[in-house]
Structures are given as C-alpha cells and as structure tokens.
Design a protein around this motif. Structure first.
Motif, PDB file in Angstrom:
ATOM      1  N   GLU A   1       0.834  -1.194   0.000  1.00  0.00           N
ATOM      2  CA  GLU A   1       0.000   0.000   0.000  1.00  0.00           C
ATOM      3  C   GLU A   1       0.874   1.251   0.000  1.00  0.00           C
ATOM      4  N   GLY A   2       0.438   2.280  -0.692  1.00  0.00           N
ATOM      5  CA  GLY A   2       1.138   3.555  -0.699  1.00  0.00           C
ATOM      6  C   GLY A   2       0.159   4.694  -0.478  1.00  0.00           C
ATOM      7  N   TRP A   3       0.551   5.672   0.331  1.00  0.00           N
ATOM      8  CA  TRP A   3      -0.295   6.829   0.640  1.00  0.00           C
ATOM      9  C   TRP A   3       0.305   8.058  -0.020  1.00  0.00           C
ATOM     10  N   PHE A   4      -0.517   8.824  -0.736  1.00  0.00           N
ATOM     11  CA  PHE A   4      -0.037   9.990  -1.456  1.00  0.00           C
ATOM     12  C   PHE A   4      -1.023  11.146  -1.295  1.00  0.00           C
ATOM     13  N   LYS A   5      -0.495  12.364  -1.429  1.00  0.00           N
ATOM     14  CA  LYS A   5      -1.350  13.556  -1.323  1.00  0.00           C
ATOM     15  C   LYS A   5      -2.351  13.614  -2.466  1.00  0.00           C
ATOM     16  N   SER A   6      -1.916  13.202  -3.647  1.00  0.00           N
ATOM     17  CA  SER A   6      -2.764  13.257  -4.834  1.00  0.00           C
ATOM     18  C   SER A   6      -2.214  12.282  -5.869  1.00  0.00           C
ATOM     19  N   SER A   7      -2.960  12.110  -6.957  1.00  0.00           N
ATOM     20  CA  SER A   7      -2.455  11.231  -8.017  1.00  0.00           C
ATOM     21  C   SER A   7      -1.236  11.863  -8.691  1.00  0.00           C
ATOM     22  N   ASP A   8      -1.210  13.213  -8.765  1.00  0.00           N
ATOM     23  CA  ASP A   8      -0.030  13.896  -9.313  1.00  0.00           C
ATOM     24  C   ASP A   8       1.191  13.662  -8.428  1.00  0.00           C
ATOM     25  N   ASP A   9       0.987  13.660  -7.102  1.00  0.00           N
ATOM     26  CA  ASP A   9       2.079  13.415  -6.162  1.00  0.00           C
ATOM     27  C   ASP A   9       2.643  12.017  -6.379  1.00  0.00           C
ATOM     28  N   PHE A  10       1.763  11.037  -6.597  1.00  0.00           N
ATOM     29  CA  PHE A  10       2.210   9.671  -6.879  1.00  0.00           C
ATOM     30  C   PHE A  10       3.066   9.658  -8.146  1.00  0.00           C
ATOM     31  N   ALA A  11       2.596  10.316  -9.210  1.00  0.00           N
ATOM     32  CA  ALA A  11       3.332  10.336 -10.481  1.00  0.00           C
ATOM     33  C   ALA A  11       4.700  11.003 -10.310  1.00  0.00           C
ATOM     34  N   ARG A  12       4.746  12.140  -9.587  1.00  0.00           N
ATOM     35  CA  ARG A  12       6.023  12.827  -9.370  1.00  0.00           C
ATOM     36  C   ARG A  12       7.009  11.946  -8.598  1.00  0.00           C
ATOM     37  N   GLN A  13       6.519  11.268  -7.555  1.00  0.00           N
ATOM     38  CA  GLN A  13       7.411  10.408  -6.773  1.00  0.00           C
ATOM     39  C   GLN A  13       7.931   9.242  -7.610  1.00  0.00           C
ATOM     40  N   CYS A  14       7.085   8.705  -8.471  1.00  0.00           N
ATOM     41  CA  CYS A  14       7.531   7.611  -9.353  1.00  0.00           C
ATOM     42  C   CYS A  14       8.611   8.111 -10.302  1.00  0.00           C
ATOM     43  N   GLU A  15       8.397   9.293 -10.887  1.00  0.00           N
ATOM     44  CA  GLU A  15       9.380   9.869 -11.808  1.00  0.00           C
ATOM     45  C   GLU A  15      10.725  10.083 -11.134  1.00  0.00           C
ATOM     46  N   ARG A  16      10.715  10.479  -9.859  1.00  0.00           N
ATOM     47  CA  ARG A  16      11.950  10.747  -9.117  1.00  0.00           C
ATOM     48  C   ARG A  16      12.567   9.468  -8.540  1.00  0.00           C
ATOM     49  N   GLY A  17      11.917   8.323  -8.743  1.00  0.00           N
ATOM     50  CA  GLY A  17      12.445   7.059  -8.234  1.00  0.00           C
ATOM     51  C   GLY A  17      12.262   6.887  -6.738  1.00  0.00           C
ATOM     52  N   LEU A  18      11.274   7.584  -6.149  1.00  0.00           N
ATOM     53  CA  LEU A  18      11.061   7.512  -4.704  1.00  0.00           C
ATOM     54  C   LEU A  18      10.097   6.408  -4.297  1.00  0.00           C
ATOM     55  N   VAL A  19       9.407   5.811  -5.252  1.00  0.00           N
ATOM     56  CA  VAL A  19       8.472   4.731  -4.928  1.00  0.00           C
ATOM     57  C   VAL A  19       9.165   3.414  -5.225  1.00  0.00           C
ATOM     58  N   THR A  20       9.455   2.665  -4.176  1.00  0.00           N
ATOM     59  CA  THR A  20      10.123   1.372  -4.321  1.00  0.00           C
ATOM     60  C   THR A  20       9.387   0.316  -3.524  1.00  0.00           C
ATOM     61  N   CYS A  21       9.581  -0.929  -3.927  1.00  0.00           N
ATOM     62  CA  CYS A  21       8.950  -2.059  -3.240  1.00  0.00           C
ATOM     63  C   CYS A  21       9.620  -2.259  -1.883  1.00  0.00           C
ATOM     64  N   PRO A  22       8.842  -2.283  -0.790  1.00  0.00           N
ATOM     65  CA  PRO A  22       9.434  -2.491   0.524  1.00  0.00           C
ATOM     66  C   PRO A  22       9.936  -3.921   0.736  1.00  0.00           C
ATOM     67  N   HIS A  23       9.527  -4.851  -0.146  1.00  0.00           N
ATOM     68  CA  HIS A  23       9.927  -6.250   0.006  1.00  0.00           C
ATOM     69  C   HIS A  23      11.251  -6.543  -0.689  1.00  0.00           C
ATOM     70  N   CYS A  24      11.402  -6.019  -1.933  1.00  0.00           N
ATOM     71  CA  CYS A  24      12.610  -6.356  -2.696  1.00  0.00           C
ATOM     72  C   CYS A  24      13.408  -5.136  -3.140  1.00  0.00           C
ATOM     73  N   GLY A  25      12.866  -3.932  -2.924  1.00  0.00           N
ATOM     74  CA  GLY A  25      13.587  -2.714  -3.277  1.00  0.00           C
ATOM     75  C   GLY A  25      13.482  -2.303  -4.733  1.00  0.00           C
ATOM     76  N   SER A  26      12.707  -3.019  -5.524  1.00  0.00           N
ATOM     77  CA  SER A  26      12.568  -2.703  -6.944  1.00  0.00           C
ATOM     78  C   SER A  26      11.916  -1.337  -7.125  1.00  0.00           C
ATOM     79  N   GLY A  27      12.403  -0.584  -8.106  1.00  0.00           N
ATOM     80  CA  GLY A  27      11.828   0.717  -8.426  1.00  0.00           C
ATOM     81  C   GLY A  27      10.770   0.631  -9.513  1.00  0.00           C
ATOM     82  N   GLU A  28      10.579  -0.578 -10.065  1.00  0.00           N
ATOM     83  CA  GLU A  28       9.552  -0.782 -11.091  1.00  0.00           C
ATOM     84  C   GLU A  28       8.236  -1.087 -10.398  1.00  0.00           C
ATOM     85  N   VAL A  29       7.525  -0.020 -10.036  1.00  0.00           N
ATOM     86  CA  VAL A  29       6.295  -0.147  -9.258  1.00  0.00           C
ATOM     87  C   VAL A  29       5.156   0.506 -10.013  1.00  0.00           C
TER      88      VAL A  29
END
Length: 179
Positions: free
Chosen positions: A16-44
């Motif tokens: 599960e991931g909590w974000f301020k908005s859908s734009d915030d989610f997209a920005r964090q993904c672009e910056r590589g800040l969203v990673t899998c807590p289980h394996c560390g993969s950035g392809e999320v």
C-alpha cells in the motif's frame, strides 16, 4: 490522502502507498522515490483494486427488522416497544450517540494488542525517529523496526520521500514519562 494498492514488477509483491494526490504519486515515481518495501525494486505500478466507497456520514443504514408499527398486527402485541439505549456511564467506552457495539470493542482490543506486539519487536528511537527512518531509507543505516516521535508535518515529508511510516493508533507513554 489517496491510498493506492501498488505492485512491483520484479517480484509481484503487493503493498500500500499513501499519497497527497495522483499527481504526487506520479512525481514520486518519476523521481524514483516509490520502491517495493519487500525487494527494493523501483519498477512499481498501481495494482488493480476494488473501489473504496464510503457512505456519507449523515446517512443512516436501513433497519433490517421492521419497527413495531411496521410489523403485522398479530406481532404488534407480542413485540415490546424498543427501549431507549442507555447512556454510557463512567468506565465504559462510548461514542457520540451511545455505547460502542461489542464488535467495535473487540476490534479496538485486537488493534491495541497488535500495537503492543509491534512495540515489543521494535526499538524506541524517541525524538530521533525522523532522522533514523530517513537514514535507514537511504541506506546510511541498517534497516530495523523502530518507533518514536514525529510531527504530522515530518510524517508527511517522510511519506512524500517514500519512507514507509505508519502512525500508532493509540497513544503511548515512554518509561521516563510514566508515573
């Protein structure tokens, strides 16, 4: 806040991931800040999820049992009128409108027990929580289960950076502040 069910492409781990908005989610993904807590993969990416529809707070659920007046005439005499609900007295749990139902009390009890177990298996870092959580997230410190203090603003900043934090549902007292 928006809660997304996320899934990593590498190991198909769901989280599960909590974000301020859908734009915030997209920005964090672009910056590589969203990673899998289980394996560390950035392809999320977002996982398929059921819609979360909440009933409006001012709506009442339909009663499944007919009221005394709605009951057939032969049952009206046998059915006593509903008694008013007693008000909560000292020492009993209550919410606006009456006492908590037994299911809610059981749920809160389970949640409190889960928190106690989580605190037992984690280290209290007190006011150093934000700094320690950030250091672990960026690999400057070995990861471990910790708990401590953070302001609401600091917690939001950690979440924006992709640091997995969860607020404790019940207040805790540190040994140095206990009576």
């Amino acid at each position: 806040m928006i809660v997304y069910d996320l899934q990593c492409q590498a190991g198909a781990h769901r989280f599960e991931g909590w974000f301020k908005s859908s734009d915030d989610f997209a920005r964090q993904c672009e910056r590589g800040l969203v990673t899998c807590p289980h394996c560390g993969s950035g392809e999320v990416g977002k996982a398929l999820q059921a819609p979360r529809l909440a009933r409006k707070g001012n709506q009442r659920s339909e009663s499944r049992t007919p009221s005394r007046e709605q009951a057939p005439p032969e049952q009206r005499e046998a059915t006593p009128p509903s008694a008013p609900q007693p008000r909560a007295s000292a020492g009993k749990s209550a919410v606006a409108g009456g006492a908590l139902p037994p299911e809610a009390i059981e749920a809160f009890t389970r949640l409190a027990r889960a928190q106690v177990e989580a605190l037992k298996s984690s280290r209290n870092v007190g006011k150093d929580f934000v700094e320690t959580a950030r250091a672990m997230h960026y690999g400057k410190r070995e990861a471990e289960a910790i708990h401590g203090e953070a302001s609401l603003r600091d917690a939001h900043e950690l979440i924006e950076e992709g640091v997995a934090v969860v607020p404790l549902p019940f207040a805790t007292t540190t040994p140095d502040k206990a009576n």
